[in-house]
Every structure is written in structure tokens, then in C-alpha cells.
Design an enzyme around this catalytic site. Sequence first.
Site, PDB file in Angstrom:
ATOM      1  N   SER A  12       0.794  -0.788   0.238  1.00  0.00           N
ATOM      2  CA  SER A  12       0.183   0.471  -0.316  1.00  0.00           C
ATOM      3  C   SER A  12       0.940   1.086   0.143  1.00  0.00           C
ATOM      4  CB  SER A  12      -1.026   0.023   1.371  1.00  0.00           C
ATOM      5  OG  SER A  12      -0.260  -0.037   2.288  1.00  0.00           O
ATOM      6  N   ASN A 107      13.074   4.273   5.897  1.00  0.00           N
ATOM      7  CA  ASN A 107      12.510   3.695   5.722  1.00  0.00           C
ATOM      8  C   ASN A 107      10.893   4.315   6.724  1.00  0.00           C
ATOM      9  OD1 ASN A 107      11.299   0.419   6.591  1.00  0.00           O
ATOM     10  ND2 ASN A 107      12.343   1.358   8.671  1.00  0.00           N
ATOM     11  N   HIS A 109       8.065   2.744   9.198  1.00  0.00           N
ATOM     12  CA  HIS A 109       7.946   2.007  10.372  1.00  0.00           C
ATOM     13  C   HIS A 109       6.434   2.989  11.083  1.00  0.00           C
ATOM     14  CE1 HIS A 109       8.865  -0.255  13.656  1.00  0.00           C
ATOM     15  NE2 HIS A 109       8.249   0.529  14.423  1.00  0.00           N
ATOM     16  N   ASP A 145      15.071  -0.147  13.599  1.00  0.00           N
ATOM     17  CA  ASP A 145      13.954   1.204  13.379  1.00  0.00           C
ATOM     18  C   ASP A 145      15.272   2.469  14.360  1.00  0.00           C
ATOM     19  OD1 ASP A 145      12.588  -0.275  11.550  1.00  0.00           O
ATOM     20  OD2 ASP A 145      11.618  -1.258  13.669  1.00  0.00           O
TER      21      ASP A 145
END
Length: 191
Positions: A12, A107, A109, A145
Site C-alpha cells: 500500500s 524506511n 515504520h 528502526d
Amino acid sequence: MNVAVMVSGRGSNLRALVSAYDDGRLDPATSRIALVLSNVADAPALAFAEFRGLPTQVIPHGRDRHAFEAAVDEALRTHAVDLVVLAGFMRLLSPGFVARWSGRIINVHPSLLPSFRGLHAQRQALEAGVTIAGCTVHHVDAGTDTGPILAQAAVPVLPNDTEETLSARILVEEHRLLPLVVGQLVQARHD
Ligand code: GAR
């Protein structure tokens, strides 16, 4: 600027990036998706990329991380990639790989980092009883992360939230934030 999007699943966030090119929030004159790279051959993200005519490549992660990352590195170089976007890419990358792409790999998250790193971030947020959750787009570094934060968006946690309802509310913000940050990075490169 050539952007590679690395995916493992639903895709998505990849769709959100493509939508941003479609509706003009991202300018195809200054950046383009040069490669969609998946470690999962039957990822819906990959089917979408193919449907949209984007260049795709599947590199199964297999058992040998070194060989996997060497193949990814080669694919990124072959497509002259300037920016790597991890968009639901669910494999950890080694410190060596990340160091080679340092400053050029981001990234998304589904938590307000540094809270709730790793898997099931939305479940972690519900279990912790926080009343505000959200998402983060960050540079990738050697940790999980942990890299420098580029942008965040917050959403409320509502009393009857389940992992699904909270995830869906966060996802709306991911879809807004990721193209925004890509646009800012493209802009910064052109300034
Ligand atoms: C997104 O919520 C993304 O933030 C998360 O996986 C989902 C992928 O959805 N990523 C992580 O948890 C990475 N640590 P998508 O495939 O529909 O973009």
C-alpha cells in the site's frame, strides 16, 4: 533521481508513492521509481508494480544473507538508484549493506519512534496503553528502526481500537508522509 522501492508484502505504501506521481505531488521530471525490488515472489506489491509497468526484480532472501545483499546491491547499482525506500520490506539488512547505502536509504515504520521498534509496532502501542500513536519515516542505520528521524505523524488511539483499526488509522498517515519525505529528499538534492 532514481528511486528503488523495496517491498515484501501488500504494497500500500508503494501504491501511495505511485499515486503521488499520478496526481502531481511527486514530479516525474525530477524523480522516478526506477525499480521495485521484492524478496517475496508472490508479494501483492510486485503484482501491482508489474500492472503499473514499473521495472521489477525478485531476489529471494534464501539462507545466505551475504549473497542476498550482494544481489540487491548489484540490482540497485544496475538501475543507478539514488534513493532506496523500504516500504513494508520485512527483512533486516546487515550493517555492511546499510553503511554502503548510508544517507540514501529510508524506511517507513508504523510507530512514533523511538517507541515500539521492530515487529507488530501497533500491537506494542496498544499493549503499552499509549493514547497517541503514529508513524515515522527515518534514515536507516545499522540498528533496527533506530536511524535519524525525517518526519513523523501522530494519530489518536481510541478506546475500542484493535490492532486492525489502529493500523488502518496509522496507514493513512504513512501514505501521506512517505511521498512527502521522498519529495523533500528529491528537492534537497536539486537545491
Ligand atoms: C506498513 O505499515 C509499514 O509501516 C510496515 O509494514 C506495513 C507495510 O504495508 N513496516 C514495518 O513494520 C517495518 N518495520 P504495505 O506493504 O501495505 O506498504
